[in-house]
Write an enzyme that holds these catalytic residues in place. Structure first.
Site, PDB file in Angstrom:
ATOM      1  N   CYS A  16      13.582  10.635   7.074  1.00 16.98           N
ATOM      2  CA  CYS A  16      13.626  10.003   8.337  1.00 16.98           C
ATOM      3  C   CYS A  16      14.970  10.005   8.876  1.00 16.98           C
ATOM      4  CB  CYS A  16      13.129   8.679   8.440  1.00 16.98           C
ATOM      5  SG  CYS A  16      13.810   7.437   7.116  1.00 16.98           S
TER       6      CYS A  16
ATOM      7  N   LYS B 160       0.781  -1.196   0.088  1.00 17.61           N
ATOM      8  CA  LYS B 160      -0.047  -0.017   0.022  1.00 17.61           C
ATOM      9  C   LYS B 160       0.893   1.184   0.016  1.00 17.61           C
ATOM     10  CE  LYS B 160      -2.017   2.697   2.913  1.00 17.61           C
ATOM     11  NZ  LYS B 160      -1.861   3.819   1.970  1.00 17.61           N
TER      12      LYS B 160
ATOM     13  N   GLU C  16      10.233  15.342  15.610  1.00 15.06           N
ATOM     14  CA  GLU C  16      10.574  15.142  14.235  1.00 15.06           C
ATOM     15  C   GLU C  16       9.588  16.281  13.398  1.00 15.06           C
ATOM     16  OE1 GLU C  16       9.371  11.676  11.949  1.00 15.06           O
ATOM     17  OE2 GLU C  16      11.435  11.597  11.252  1.00 15.06           O
TER      18      GLU C  16
ATOM     19  N   GLU D 278      10.275   0.772  10.306  1.00 11.05           N
ATOM     20  CA  GLU D 278      11.064   1.667   9.932  1.00 11.05           C
ATOM     21  C   GLU D 278      10.595   3.039  10.284  1.00 11.05           C
ATOM     22  OE1 GLU D 278      13.220   4.481   8.937  1.00 11.05           O
ATOM     23  OE2 GLU D 278      13.263   3.931   6.879  1.00 11.05           O
TER      24      GLU D 278
HETATM   25  P1  NAI Z   1       1.821   7.788   8.527  1.00  9.66           P
HETATM   26  O1  NAI Z   1       2.754   7.008   9.247  1.00  9.66           O
HETATM   27  O2  NAI Z   1       0.263   7.960   8.825  1.00  9.66           O
HETATM   28  O3  NAI Z   1       1.785   7.237   7.056  1.00  9.66           O
HETATM   29  C1  NAI Z   1       2.803   6.185   6.672  1.00  9.66           C
HETATM   30  C2  NAI Z   1       1.745   5.291   5.766  1.00  9.66           C
HETATM   31  O4  NAI Z   1       0.946   4.552   6.705  1.00  9.66           O
HETATM   32  C3  NAI Z   1       0.864   5.780   4.679  1.00  9.66           C
HETATM   33  O5  NAI Z   1       0.801   4.906   3.740  1.00  9.66           O
HETATM   34  C4  NAI Z   1      -0.475   5.878   5.437  1.00  9.66           C
HETATM   35  O6  NAI Z   1      -1.765   5.745   4.714  1.00  9.66           O
HETATM   36  C5  NAI Z   1      -0.271   4.755   6.427  1.00  9.66           C
HETATM   37  N1  NAI Z   1      -1.217   4.241   7.682  1.00  9.66           N
HETATM   38  C6  NAI Z   1      -1.655   5.286   8.442  1.00  9.66           C
HETATM   39  N2  NAI Z   1      -2.138   4.926   9.313  1.00  9.66           N
HETATM   40  C7  NAI Z   1      -2.263   3.607   9.337  1.00  9.66           C
HETATM   41  C8  NAI Z   1      -2.766   2.654  10.020  1.00  9.66           C
HETATM   42  N3  NAI Z   1      -3.383   2.646  11.317  1.00  9.66           N
HETATM   43  N4  NAI Z   1      -2.609   1.167   9.701  1.00  9.66           N
HETATM   44  C9  NAI Z   1      -1.692   0.959   8.598  1.00  9.66           C
HETATM   45  N5  NAI Z   1      -1.088   1.999   7.976  1.00  9.66           N
HETATM   46  C10 NAI Z   1      -1.398   3.063   8.277  1.00  9.66           C
HETATM   47  O7  NAI Z   1       2.621   9.265   8.138  1.00  9.66           O
HETATM   48  P2  NAI Z   1       2.108  10.678   7.995  1.00  9.66           P
HETATM   49  O8  NAI Z   1       0.620  11.064   8.887  1.00  9.66           O
HETATM   50  O9  NAI Z   1       1.905  10.830   6.395  1.00  9.66           O
HETATM   51  O10 NAI Z   1       3.187  11.658   8.338  1.00  9.66           O
HETATM   52  C11 NAI Z   1       3.147  12.124   9.939  1.00  9.66           C
HETATM   53  C12 NAI Z   1       4.629  12.066  10.298  1.00  9.66           C
HETATM   54  O11 NAI Z   1       5.112  10.931  10.585  1.00  9.66           O
HETATM   55  C13 NAI Z   1       5.398  13.208   9.477  1.00  9.66           C
HETATM   56  O12 NAI Z   1       5.303  14.462   9.841  1.00  9.66           O
HETATM   57  C14 NAI Z   1       6.788  12.605   9.821  1.00  9.66           C
HETATM   58  O13 NAI Z   1       7.391  12.989  11.099  1.00  9.66           O
HETATM   59  C15 NAI Z   1       6.781  11.191  10.176  1.00  9.66           C
HETATM   60  N6  NAI Z   1       6.988  10.339   8.923  1.00  9.66           N
HETATM   61  C16 NAI Z   1       8.059   9.601   8.835  1.00  9.66           C
HETATM   62  C17 NAI Z   1       8.576   8.693   7.893  1.00  9.66           C
HETATM   63  C18 NAI Z   1       9.616   7.893   7.996  1.00  9.66           C
HETATM   64  O14 NAI Z   1      10.115   7.681   6.754  1.00  9.66           O
HETATM   65  N7  NAI Z   1      10.001   7.585   9.003  1.00  9.66           N
HETATM   66  C19 NAI Z   1       7.578   8.867   6.695  1.00  9.66           C
HETATM   67  C20 NAI Z   1       6.525   9.587   6.664  1.00  9.66           C
HETATM   68  C21 NAI Z   1       6.227  10.311   7.845  1.00  9.66           C
END
Ligand code: NAI
Ligand code: MG
Length: 474
Positions: free
Chosen positions: A288, A180, A385, A254
């Site tokens: 990240c 996804k 972050e 991650e």
């Molecule tokens: P997120 O963690 O909500 O999204 C990442 C992925 O998880 C997306 O594909 C989303 O649709 C999916 N997702 C969301 N809720 C889920 C659930 N309950 N179960 C399974 N999948 C789910 O991150 P978001 O809201 O886009 O960003 C928020 C913050 O997270 C950012 O501001 C940043 O600080 C951090 N982040 C860190 C990343 C990294 O590479 N470590 C990447 C993206 C965001």
């Protein structure tokens, strides 16, 4: 200081064949989703690029069933045969690199210079690298038995690269996948689905289900998924860890980071400045492992900050498709709001904010390169972050103090050390609680090198020999 005028040098978007709507990729076919379609926009213009299907839990179930059925066929192939498909995919990615890079910049907002020169070469390299392992698993030391169906959920900061990190090792080991992509950046994953067809990958080996968090949750919770791999926020990582606990599913996470980029007084200043800029402004800071905390030795603080500000003032912010652009658009309105909120907190908590004079486009989501000086360890911008082009500057006097400040975070993904002294690099690397420590460089990646975190940055390693472990029944 010399001021350079650049003529615009936009990359043509004609190489991308955008459709007005996209379905799910299940069992080798594009099919409609049962949920309400969503729009994905170009964050640099707010233009809608396409409507994309939402997969409900029924759709996810169909994708998992397809992957389960394909698993029998795929896992039974000799490794050398699986390798041929992966090499073919890698070569097609190279052939279609320009198309993929332009589409990535359109959907994500990252500069074409990065999608073309970083993301795409890395994506192809990952497929080549893991293709090479497919027939050599017996030498990796983790056994040769695949797990089954991998459910993979990825974020929006490196959409195609995160897909490659997840899909390539899974397939090399004989697993099949249901992936996804993030809801703001689904398009390159769907183009990748087309590449799977072009490579004549057996149907069901790769399935792509689009949608938001609910779709991700359905993938993670599906009882017939054997392995869950997630990259994203620590918050969602925690939810997923709870869902998976006690199910017997194998899990890798991650998550976020708050890396320290540590500059000692003997470091080559100009080189360090380049590393600091790369560390925090690469991909708008949506990284990240971004070097979001600069720890500078007090004795060189003034000199370093003056050089850094001079350099930051030359960064070109704007049209992601312009080949001169250094800093593109913030990926979404939500992420922009988060960056603004944390930056306002930075000011109200007492740090000093600085940005160069820079004109931002009127439409789209933009944030100027920003430095905060006089940051204390207790400030929110030093702890949370930001995931944006915002650098917090702290100082230290001794190596021991640098280590203590660097490790004073719930995260532990990466760190940078800048010094002429080799023995100090080793001394620091031993003490820094970070998965990756870069010395006199930053954000260097290679598919042969494992990547992953300590503490709240997650667990498991992606890349390299270690990356195979997550997809084998050890
Ligand atoms: P997120 O963690 O909500 O999204 C990442 C992925 O998880 C997306 O594909 C989303 O649709 C999916 N997702 C969301 N809720 C889920 C659930 N309950 N179960 C399974 N999948 C789910 O991150 P978001 O809201 O886009 O960003 C928020 C913050 O997270 C950012 O501001 C940043 O600080 C951090 N982040 C860190 C990343 C990294 O590479 N470590 C990447 C993206 C965001
Ligand atoms: Mg988008």
């Amino acid at each position: 200081m010399a001021i350079f005028e650049y003529a615009p040098a936009p990359e043509s978007r004609d190489v991308v064949d955008l459709r007005s709507s996209y379905g799910l990729f299940v069992n080798g076919e594009f099919v409609e989703g049962s949920g309400k379609p969503f729009k994905t926009v170009n964050p640099a213009t707010e233009e809608t690029l396409a409507e994309v299907a939402t997969a409900t839990s029924d759709d996810v179930d169909r994708a998992v069933q397809a992957a389960r059925k394909a698993f029998g066929v795929w896992s039974a192939l000799p490794g050398s045969e699986r390798a041929k498909y992966l090499f073919r995919i890698a070569r097609i990615i190279q052939e279609r690199a320009r198309e993929l890079a332009v589409l990535e910049s359109l959907d994500n907002g990252k500069p074409i210079r990065e999608s073309r020169d970083f993301d795409l070469p890395q994506v192809a390299a990952h497929f080549f690298y893991y293709a090479g392992w497919a027939d050599k698993l017996e030498y990796a030391g983790f056994g040769m038995k695949p797990l089954g169906v991998a459910g993979q959920v990825i974020p929006w900061n490196f959409p195609l690269l995160m897909l490659a990190w997840k899909v390539a090792p899974a397939l090399a080991c004989g697993n099949t996948v249901v992936l996804k992509p993030a809801e703001t950046t689904p398009l390159t994953a769907l183009l990748f689905a087309d590449i799977c067809r072009q490579a004549e990958l057996p149907p069901g080996v790769v399935n792509i289900v689009t949608g938001a968090g609910e779709t991700g949750a359905a993938v993670v919770a599906h009882p017939d998924v054997d392995k869950v791999a997630f990259t994203g926020s620590t918050e969602v990582g925690r939810i997923i860890a709870r869902t998976v606990a006690g199910t017997g599913k194998k899990l890798t996470l991650e998550l976020g980071g708050k890396a320290a980029n540590i500059v000692f007084e003997d470091a080559a200043i100009d080189q360090a400045v380049e590393g600091i800029v790369n560390g925090i402004f690469f991909n708008q800071g949506h990284v990240c492992c971004a070097g979001s905390r600069l720890l500078v030795q007090e004795s060189i603080q003034d000199e370093l900050l003056a050089a850094l500000k001079r350099r930051v003032a030359t960064l070109r912010v704007g049209d992601p498709l312009d080949k001169n652009t250094d800093v593109g658009a913030v990926n979404s309105a939500e992420q922009l709001a988060k960056i603004r909120r944390l930056s306002e907190l930075g000011e109200s908590e007492g740090a000093e904010r600085w940005s160069p004079a820079c004109e931002l486009p009127e439409r789209g989501f933009w944030f100027p390169p920003t430095l905060f000086t006089g940051v204390a360890q207790s400030h929110t911008i030093a702890r949370e972050e930001v995931f944006g082009p915002v650098l917090s500057v702290l100082t230290f006097r001794t190596p021991a103090e640098a280590v203590e400040k660097a490790n004073n975070t719930p995260y532990g993904l990466s760190a940078g050390v800048w010094t002429e002294k080799g023995s100090r690099i080793l001394w620091m690397a031993e003490r820094l609680r970070a998965g990756v420590v870069w010395a006199n460089t930053f954000n260097k990646f290679d598919p042969a090198s494992p990547f992953g975190g300590y503490k709240e940055s997650g667990f498991g390693r992606e890349g390299g020999l270690h990356g195979l472990e997550a997809y084998l029944d050890v």
